[in-house]
Structures are given as structure tokens and as C-alpha cells.
Write a protein that holds these residues in place. Structure first.
Motif, mmCIF file in Angstrom:
data_model
loop_
_atom_site.group_PDB
_atom_site.id
_atom_site.type_symbol
_atom_site.label_atom_id
_atom_site.label_comp_id
_atom_site.label_asym_id
_atom_site.label_seq_id
_atom_site.Cartn_x
_atom_site.Cartn_y
_atom_site.Cartn_z
ATOM 1 N N ALA A 1 -4.700 -5.814 -1.951
ATOM 2 C CA ALA A 1 -3.782 -4.688 -1.791
ATOM 3 C C ALA A 1 -3.185 -4.263 -3.130
ATOM 4 O O ALA A 1 -3.067 -3.062 -3.421
ATOM 5 N N VAL A 2 -2.812 -5.228 -3.965
ATOM 6 C CA VAL A 2 -2.238 -4.909 -5.276
ATOM 7 C C VAL A 2 -3.258 -4.178 -6.148
ATOM 8 O O VAL A 2 -2.905 -3.293 -6.932
ATOM 9 N N CYS A 3 -4.531 -4.528 -6.003
ATOM 10 C CA CYS A 3 -5.582 -3.850 -6.777
ATOM 11 C C CYS A 3 -5.896 -2.459 -6.228
ATOM 12 O O CYS A 3 -6.332 -1.579 -6.973
ATOM 13 N N GLN A 4 -5.679 -2.251 -4.928
ATOM 14 C CA GLN A 4 -6.077 -0.992 -4.287
ATOM 15 C C GLN A 4 -4.941 0.024 -4.169
ATOM 16 O O GLN A 4 -5.195 1.211 -3.993
ATOM 17 N N MET B 1 0.811 -1.211 0.000
ATOM 18 C CA MET B 1 0.000 0.000 0.000
ATOM 19 C C MET B 1 0.847 1.264 0.000
ATOM 20 O O MET B 1 0.424 2.305 -0.511
ATOM 21 N N GLU B 2 2.048 1.210 0.569
ATOM 22 C CA GLU B 2 2.909 2.389 0.651
ATOM 23 C C GLU B 2 3.910 2.466 -0.510
ATOM 24 O O GLU B 2 4.695 3.415 -0.582
ATOM 25 N N ALA B 3 3.877 1.500 -1.401
ATOM 26 C CA ALA B 3 4.864 1.440 -2.485
ATOM 27 C C ALA B 3 4.634 2.525 -3.530
ATOM 28 O O ALA B 3 3.513 3.021 -3.716
ATOM 29 N N ALA C 1 0.243 2.647 -6.176
ATOM 30 C CA ALA C 1 1.491 2.408 -6.894
ATOM 31 C C ALA C 1 1.222 1.945 -8.321
ATOM 32 O O ALA C 1 0.196 1.322 -8.612
ATOM 33 N N GLU C 2 2.164 2.246 -9.196
ATOM 34 C CA GLU C 2 2.128 1.687 -10.541
ATOM 35 C C GLU C 2 2.427 0.195 -10.461
ATOM 36 O O GLU C 2 3.379 -0.217 -9.788
ATOM 37 N N VAL C 3 1.628 -0.632 -11.125
ATOM 38 C CA VAL C 3 1.845 -2.077 -11.146
ATOM 39 C C VAL C 3 2.446 -2.455 -12.497
ATOM 40 O O VAL C 3 1.817 -2.278 -13.546
ATOM 41 N N ILE D 1 9.436 5.079 -12.521
ATOM 42 C CA ILE D 1 9.117 5.248 -11.112
ATOM 43 C C ILE D 1 8.486 6.615 -10.819
ATOM 44 O O ILE D 1 8.888 7.635 -11.363
ATOM 45 N N GLY D 2 7.465 6.575 -9.972
ATOM 46 C CA GLY D 2 6.875 7.810 -9.460
ATOM 47 C C GLY D 2 5.765 8.416 -10.282
ATOM 48 O O GLY D 2 5.148 9.392 -9.871
#
Length: 339
Positions: free
Chosen positions: A216-219, A188-190, A222-224, A327-328
Motif C-alpha cells: 500500500a505504501v508503494c502504491q 491508500m486514501e492519505a 500520497a507523498e511518502v 502537504i498536498g
């Protein structure tokens, strides 16, 4: 983002997977000023890991061992000892890596479990970043095939020679598998989530099929990023295109959650691959740009190929350079580009 010693922001990158592909990316990331967390699959039931799991019922340690070494700042001689695999004819020790035995012993001591054992070992090995087992208990990978039959166990699934329709994970006590809170917080913080490279059904999806990990990966904001395999795999992704890989991921999580996919478009030279040594690889994954765009993801196609030892691998330096370039950027950036 975290900050380094002189106050610069350090992007948080979470890499999720297993197998031999994960350490390649982690080794590359170490040369950059980033905060690394590796989330490692615990559903392996083959080789030394499977034997240890059967004997003492601990999370299979093989993938965790390789990730620890990839992120360790120990002297190389200690890493070599940790990775040493017995070649004696002893019925028990033959084929076992010393590191697997150490991880198993630590997880059994004081009933601390694999998660706490890996954190203690991380400190001893001077790990740069975090290594989190996806679950604190051993998980079994299950698969349903297109012919309606089902099987349990990663090694049995891969050897079945059937087309996989879907996979899921179960625990030995039939309690719904959950990841530790540290895993969920990291996701979640990534700033960036990286999936792969690794076997689609047996290295990546077992992590995402843990309910709170998949959620968590869906919510996450962060860029996946998904690093697509270069070669199809026997018993798993035969005849798959790169778009098929992404489609399977999206179908398993019930939404189009992949923001960016990295695909190799450099041809593998004919007759280069040693098919006896790398017998699980079949053909190069076919490129389907339109199919990828239909999955709602940004496509980055380039030469990510590395040829060595008559094997086909991802070029870790090239892949990581692309990850750092991405990134970012917020998810809205990808939505604008796709419209």
C-alpha cells in the motif's frame, strides 16, 4: 481529504512507526487542521510490553499506549494515571505501566483482539484521529546479519552487536502477517505518509514488512516522507549516513518509494549527550546529499534538532511545520524537481 465542521478540507496524514519518536510528531500535528492516523508497530518484545506479551500472548502495548496518550483529549490527570508505571518491588507489577495492563485486558476480553480493543479505548480516551495497530496479532521481528547468521526478537537483534542485512516479520501461527483493511484504506486514501522518526530496523521496517502495508505504501498516491534519525543506534545503524537509512528502506520494499526525506544538519554539541542515560545512541548521522539524490528522493535539510535533558531529539514543531508545507503536492511535482 476529509472536511472539518465548517466544510474546509482536512488533509489526511498517516504516520507509521513506533518508539518515542512517533508521539512527538503526533503532538505537533494535533495543533493543525488535519485528519491523523497512527499505524503502530506490534513487534516489540522488550520491557513491560515484552513481559505482558510473554504472559498472555497479546500484541505488545507500550508503543500503542504512548500514541493513545499523544492523541487523547482526556484531562491530564487521567493521562498521568494511564502512563503511571509501578515502582514497587512486587515481582509482577514492578515496571508495568497501568495503560499496558488496560490495553492487554481489553484485547483479551471476549477475544476481541488488539485492533478492536484499541478502537474501543480510543473512544473512551477521546482520541483525536485514529490509532491502528499494524497487525491484530503479535509479530516477531527476524533479522539476517551480514555474517550470514539470523536471530528472532527485537531485543535480541539490537543486542547482537552485528550489522543487519535485512529484517522481516512472522506471526506465531506461521500465517503471513496482514494488516486490517482499515490500515490499508487509510494509507491508500492519505494525502501524506510519514515514516518515523524512529529506529530504522525495529520501529519503522516491522510495519512495512507486513506485506499488504508495504504494498500500500508503494502504491498510494500520497507523498511518502521519511524523517531520518539524528543519531546512529548501537546494534542497528552504526556508521550509517542519512542516505544509508533511505537505501535500506528502498531495498526492503524493492523500489525507490521515498519521495522526500527530512534530515537534520545542525551539529550536536560535543559532550552534550548523556551517554549513560542514552546508551543506545552512538554518533550523529552523517549527511550525504549526493547519496540521497541517488535514491531518487527530494532532500529537505534544516535544523530539526532539539536538545533537552542531555538528550538529542527531533524538534516536533519544526518537523511538523515542514510536513504541513509539503502537504498536498502530487508525486509528479517531485519527479519534475529531480529531473
Amino acid at each position: 481529504m476529509t472536511k472539518d465542521r465548517i466544510g474546509r478540507k482536512r488533509p489526511k496524514i498517516v504516520v507509521i512507526g513506533g518508539g518515542t519518536g512517533l508521539p512527538v510528531i503526533l503532538n505537533g500535528l494535533r495543533s493543525h487542521n488535519v485528519d491523523i492516523t497512527a499505524v503502530v508497530t506490534v513487534a516489540d518484545d522488550g520491557g513491560s510490553s515484552g513481559v505482558i506479551r510473554d504472559y498472555i500472548n497479546v500484541v505488545p502495548p507500550g508503543d500503542i499506549r504512548n500514541v493513545l496518550v499523544a492523541l487523547s483529549n482526556m484531562p491530564d490527570v487521567y493521562k498521568k494515571i494511564f502512563q503511571y508505571r509501578f515502582n514497587s518491588n512486587d515481582q509482577f507489577f514492578s515496571g508495568h505501566a497501568i495503560g499496558n495492563l488496560i490495553i492487554a485486558a481489553l484485547s483479551e476480553m471476549d477475544d476481541r483482539g488488539i485492533f478492536d480493543a484499541v478502537q474501543e479505548l480510543s473512544a473512551l480516551m477521546k482520541i483525536e484521529g485514529h490509532v491502528y495497530p499494524a497487525s491484530d496479532v503479535p509479530l516477531t521481528l527476524n533479522a539476517k546479519f551480514t555474517d550470514g547468521t539470523s536471530l528472532a526478537g527485537e531485543s535480541h537483534i539490537s543486542a547482537a552487536g552485528k550489522t543487519i542485512k535485512r529484517v522481516w516479520v512472522t506471526s506465531i501461527d506461521d500465517v503471513e502477517p496482514h494488516a486490517k483493511e482499515e490500515v490499508i484504506t487509510a494509507i491508500m486514501e492519505a494525502d501524506q505518509i510519514v515514516l518515523g522518526p524512529g529506529s530504522l530496523f525495529t520501529s519503522i521496517l516491522p510495519n512495512l514488512m507486513i506485506s499488504n502495508v508495504g504494498q500500500a505504501v508503494c502504491q498510494t498516491n500520497a507523498e511518502v516522507v521519511y524523517i531520518c534519525n539524528i543519531m546512529t543506534q548501537k546494534g542497528e545503524t552504526e556508521h550509517f549516513t542519512d542516505a544509508d537509512h533511505v537505501r535500506i528502506l528502498n531495498e526492503h520494499l524493492g523500489k525507490k518509494f521515498i519521495d522526500t526525506v527530512l534530515v537534520n544538519t545542525e551539529p550536536v554539541p560535543k559532550d552534550y549527550l548523556d551517554r549513560q542515560k542514552y546508551d543506545e545512541y552512538l554518533y550523529q548521522v552523517a549527511y550525504d546529499f549526493n547519496g540521497l539524490r541517488d535514491q531518487g528522493c527530494r532532500v529537505i535539510s534544516d535544523n530539526f534538532l532539539e536538545l533537552r535533558d542531555h538528550g538529542v531529539f527531533h524538534n516536533g514543531t519544526q518537523v511538523v511545520s515542514e510536513l504541513m508545507r509539503l502537504i498536498g503536492r502530487p508525486k509528479s511535482w517531485y519527479a519534475d524537481e529531480l529531473n
